[in-house]
Motif scaffolding. Structure first.
Motif, short mmCIF file in Angstrom:
data_model
loop_
_atom_site.label_atom_id
_atom_site.label_comp_id
_atom_site.label_asym_id
_atom_site.label_seq_id
_atom_site.Cartn_x
_atom_site.Cartn_y
_atom_site.Cartn_z
N GLY A 77 0.96 7.97 4.48
CA GLY A 77 1.74 8.49 3.37
C GLY A 77 2.98 9.16 3.91
O GLY A 77 3.20 9.23 5.13
N LEU B 70 -9.54 3.63 -2.03
CA LEU B 70 -9.98 4.65 -1.08
C LEU B 70 -11.48 4.60 -0.81
O LEU B 70 -11.93 4.99 0.26
N ASN C 250 -8.90 7.13 -7.60
CA ASN C 250 -8.35 6.62 -6.35
C ASN C 250 -7.43 7.64 -5.70
O ASN C 250 -6.31 7.34 -5.26
N THR C 251 -7.91 8.86 -5.66
CA THR C 251 -7.15 9.99 -5.15
C THR C 251 -8.00 10.78 -4.17
O THR C 251 -9.20 10.95 -4.39
N TYR D 252 -2.48 2.79 7.38
CA TYR D 252 -1.47 3.14 6.38
C TYR D 252 -1.21 4.64 6.40
O TYR D 252 -2.14 5.44 6.49
N MET E 157 -10.37 7.66 4.58
CA MET E 157 -9.18 8.43 4.24
C MET E 157 -9.10 9.62 5.18
O MET E 157 -10.08 10.36 5.33
N CYS F 15 -3.69 13.13 -2.50
CA CYS F 15 -3.16 11.87 -1.98
C CYS F 15 -3.50 10.78 -2.98
O CYS F 15 -4.66 10.40 -3.11
N ALA G 234 -3.40 7.02 -4.11
CA ALA G 234 -3.32 5.73 -3.43
C ALA G 234 -3.08 4.60 -4.40
O ALA G 234 -3.60 4.60 -5.52
N ALA H 276 -4.87 6.11 5.74
CA ALA H 276 -6.04 5.29 5.50
C ALA H 276 -6.29 4.38 6.69
O ALA H 276 -5.34 3.86 7.30
N LEU I 179 0.62 5.58 -0.20
CA LEU I 179 -0.14 6.82 -0.23
C LEU I 179 0.85 7.94 -0.50
O LEU I 179 1.76 8.17 0.29
N VAL J 109 0.85 -1.19 0.00
CA VAL J 109 0.00 0.00 0.00
C VAL J 109 0.89 1.25 0.00
O VAL J 109 1.83 1.35 0.79
#
Length: 122
Positions: free
Chosen positions: A113, A28, A76-77, A111, A33, A21, A23, A97, A3, A1
Motif C-alpha cells: 500500500g 485478504l 475486505n479490510t 503487494y 496481510m 487497509c 483492499a 499482502a 491497498l 491490486v
C-alpha cells in the motif's frame, strides 16, 4: 491490486490509533496481510501479520502487547489497533499482502500500500 492505508495522524505518547487497509483486486482472506513501518533514515521493518485463515498472527517484539492486527473479511479490510504508543513508533506505516506465511520480510511481500504517517509526540 490496491491497498489503501488510512488512519495515521499525530498522537501523544500513551495514546491510540487505529489504522485501516482497504483492499481491492485481492481477497485478504486468501493472503497474508502484513503491516510494516519505516522511520526516517531507517529500513522498513515488520510490525504484524495475520494469516489468510485468521488463526495465525505474528508480531514484532517491539509491539507485542500493544498492537493488535485484525481483518474484516466481509469488508475486505484490515486493521492495526495501536495502543500505548511511544515516540519510537513514529514512522510511515504500510499495509502489505503476501501469498506466503508469515510475510514478515520485505522479500516475501507481493503487494504494497502507499503508507500512512504516524507521529507520536513525547
Amino acid at each position: 491490486v490496491q491497498l489503501q492505508a488510512s488512519g495515521g495522524g499525530l498522537v501523544q505518547a500513551g495514546g491510540s490509533l487505529r489504522l485501516s487497509c482497504a483492499a481491492s483486486g485481492v481477497t485478504l482472506s486468501r493472503v497474508t496481510m502484513s503491516w510494516f513501518r519505516q522511520a526516517p533514515g531507517k529500513e522498513r521493518e515488520f510490525v504484524a501479520a495475520i494469516r489468510w485463515s485468521g488463526i495465525s498472527i505474528a508480531y514484532a517484539e517491539s509491539v507485542k502487547g500493544r498492537f493488535a492486527i485484525s481483518r474484516d473479511s466481509a469488508k475486505n479490510t484490515g486493521h492495526l489497533q495501536m495502543n500505548n504508543l511511544k515516540p519510537e513508533d513514529t514512522a510511515v506505516y504500510y499495509c502489505a499482502a503476501a501469498t506466503v506465511w508469515p510475510g514478515r520480510t520485505v522479500g516475501q511481500i507481493d503487494y504494497w500500500g502507499q503508507g500512512t504517517l504516524v507521529t507520536v509526540s513525547s
